[in-house]
Design an enzyme around this catalytic site. Structure first.
Site, short mmCIF file in Angstrom:
data_model
loop_
_atom_site.label_atom_id
_atom_site.label_comp_id
_atom_site.label_asym_id
_atom_site.label_seq_id
_atom_site.Cartn_x
_atom_site.Cartn_y
_atom_site.Cartn_z
N GLY A 196 -4.82 1.73 18.70
CA GLY A 196 -3.82 1.47 17.67
C GLY A 196 -3.49 2.74 16.93
O GLY A 196 -4.30 3.69 16.92
N LYS A 222 0.81 -1.23 0.00
CA LYS A 222 0.00 0.00 0.00
C LYS A 222 0.85 1.28 0.00
O LYS A 222 0.42 2.30 -0.53
CB LYS A 222 -0.96 0.02 1.20
CG LYS A 222 -2.07 -1.02 1.07
CD LYS A 222 -3.09 -0.88 2.18
CE LYS A 222 -4.07 -2.01 2.16
NZ LYS A 222 -5.14 -1.83 3.15
N GLY A 226 -0.60 1.64 10.40
CA GLY A 226 -1.08 1.94 9.05
C GLY A 226 -2.59 1.82 8.93
O GLY A 226 -3.23 2.64 8.26
P1 ATR Z 1 -1.04 -2.09 10.46
O1 ATR Z 1 -0.79 -1.64 9.06
O2 ATR Z 1 -1.73 -3.44 10.55
O3 ATR Z 1 -1.72 -1.07 11.30
P2 ATR Z 1 1.42 -1.49 11.84
O4 ATR Z 1 1.58 -0.18 11.14
O5 ATR Z 1 2.59 -2.35 12.09
O6 ATR Z 1 0.40 -2.41 11.05
O7 ATR Z 1 0.66 -1.20 13.23
C1 ATR Z 1 0.29 -2.21 14.10
C2 ATR Z 1 -0.51 -1.61 15.25
O8 ATR Z 1 -0.87 -2.63 16.16
C3 ATR Z 1 0.27 -0.58 16.06
O9 ATR Z 1 -0.65 0.32 16.65
C4 ATR Z 1 0.93 -1.48 17.13
O10 ATR Z 1 1.32 -0.80 18.29
P3 ATR Z 1 2.78 -0.07 18.36
O11 ATR Z 1 2.65 1.20 17.56
O12 ATR Z 1 3.01 0.18 19.80
O13 ATR Z 1 3.74 -1.06 17.76
C5 ATR Z 1 -0.23 -2.39 17.43
N1 ATR Z 1 0.13 -3.71 17.99
C6 ATR Z 1 0.78 -4.72 17.37
N2 ATR Z 1 0.87 -5.80 18.18
C7 ATR Z 1 0.27 -5.45 19.34
C8 ATR Z 1 0.03 -6.12 20.59
N3 ATR Z 1 0.43 -7.39 20.79
N4 ATR Z 1 -0.64 -5.44 21.53
C9 ATR Z 1 -1.06 -4.19 21.34
N5 ATR Z 1 -0.86 -3.50 20.20
C10 ATR Z 1 -0.21 -4.12 19.22
#
Ligand code: ATR
Length: 283
Positions: free
Chosen positions: A134, A72, A137
């Site tokens: 969250g 994306k 992205g």
């Molecule tokens: P996406 O495109 O799926 O949003 P990303 O940009 O990697 O992928 O973002 C993942 C989101 O899920 C982020 O908000 C991440 O929190 P951080 O910014 O602190 O990394 C969150 N996230 C991923 N694994 C998590 C977990 N086990 N518990 C809570 N939040 C999580």
């Protein structure tokens, strides 16, 4: 009598074999009597760069594409023109190949979420208190269309507080916005709670207090599966009367927005959500 060739569309990504998009667009085409063909195409970046693969599809006469994980941001960089919402999201999930060779990039994810919540769940955002969990992205893609619906306030909470704060500050809006880590979420019931973390994918719960749940909250998980997600189960456990919904409707909603952009006609998402739901539950 000559038969008119269908216009060609596809979803590109990697992996792509299990994409529901071909089924969704086939159902839209039937419903609206549009003569299109839609397939799923894997772009293996070890064989071909994203840009080369797109050029090839353009040469093959495709009229438009959906772009999914992990491309994306590449799509955002490759588009010649961007819609305002794609610019804000800094990610593109839809290409329109224009007659003059230009590529228009759009992001329909947020509009898909809004469509699902307002029309399918029947919960308008206007004046509602919204909690977004969250700041990655996925959340970046939905904020602008959501803010355009004039909720009463929006709080963004993220494991990494700084990321939520930076994201919150990017929006020039009259909607009151705040941001925090898990520890500083206002402990009061929100009307609409949206989980946009990838935690559900791993069956994990973001560690937030149940005090954010109200008896009539809508609790929405952007993930979906054959069963309710852990986040939806957590909400029901604490507030049995709250409304819960997974992200299947968002998937169908974003597809409907792309379809409308290409074909000028917006399909009804409800029967398509029901059909895809039936399919994933039978697998
Ligand atoms: P996406 O495109 O799926 O949003 P990303 O940009 O990697 O992928 O973002 C993942 C989101 O899920 C982020 O908000 C991440 O929190 P951080 O910014 O602190 O990394 C969150 N996230 C991923 N694994 C998590 C977990 N086990 N518990 C809570 N939040 C999580």
């Amino acid at each position: 009598m000559s038969q008119i060739e269908p216009d060609k569309y596809a979803v590109v990504g990697d992996p792509i074999a299990h994409s529901k998009s071909p089924l969704i667009h086939r159902l839209f085409a039937q419903q609206t009597a549009q003569n299109i063909r839609y397939e799923a195409i894997r772009i293996d970046s070890e064989e071909l760069s994203f840009a080369q693969a797109i050029e090839q599809l353009k040469q093959e006469g495709f009229k438009g594409l959906n772009i999914t994980v992990p491309y994306k941001v590449d799509a955002f960089e490759q588009a010649n023109q961007l819609t305002a919402r794609a610019q804000v999201a800094q990610a593109v999930n839809t290409f329109v190949f224009e007659a003059d060779g230009q590529i228009l990039g759009d992001n329909t994810d947020g509009a898909g979420l809004v469509l699902d919540i307002e029309q399918n769940a029947k919960r308008p955002f206007k004046d509602q208190r919204v909690l977004i969990i969250g700041a990655g992205g996925a959340v970046q893609g939905i904020l602008q269309p959501l803010l355009a619906k004039q909720p009463g306030r929006v709080h963004i909470a993220n494991r990494t507080a700084k990321r939520a704060q930076v994201l919150g500050e990017r929006f020039d809006t009259s909607v009151p916005m705040s941001a925090s880590g898990w520890d500083a979420i206002p402990l009061e019931p929100f009307d609409i709670i949206i989980n946009g973390t990838s935690a559900s994918l791993e069956g994990k719960l973001p560690p937030i207090s149940e005090k954010v749940l109200g008896a009539h909250s809508l609790v929405y998980d952007m993930m979906y599966g054959a069963q309710p997600t852990v986040f939806m189960n957590w909400a029901k456990q604490h507030q049995p009367n709250c409304q819960t919904l997974d992200g299947l409707g968002m998937l169908v909603g974003q597809a409907a927005e792309s379809f409308a952009l290409w074909r000028g006609v917006k399909p009804d998402i409800q029967p398509v959500i029901a059909a895809v739901r039936k399919l994933i539950q039978s697998n």
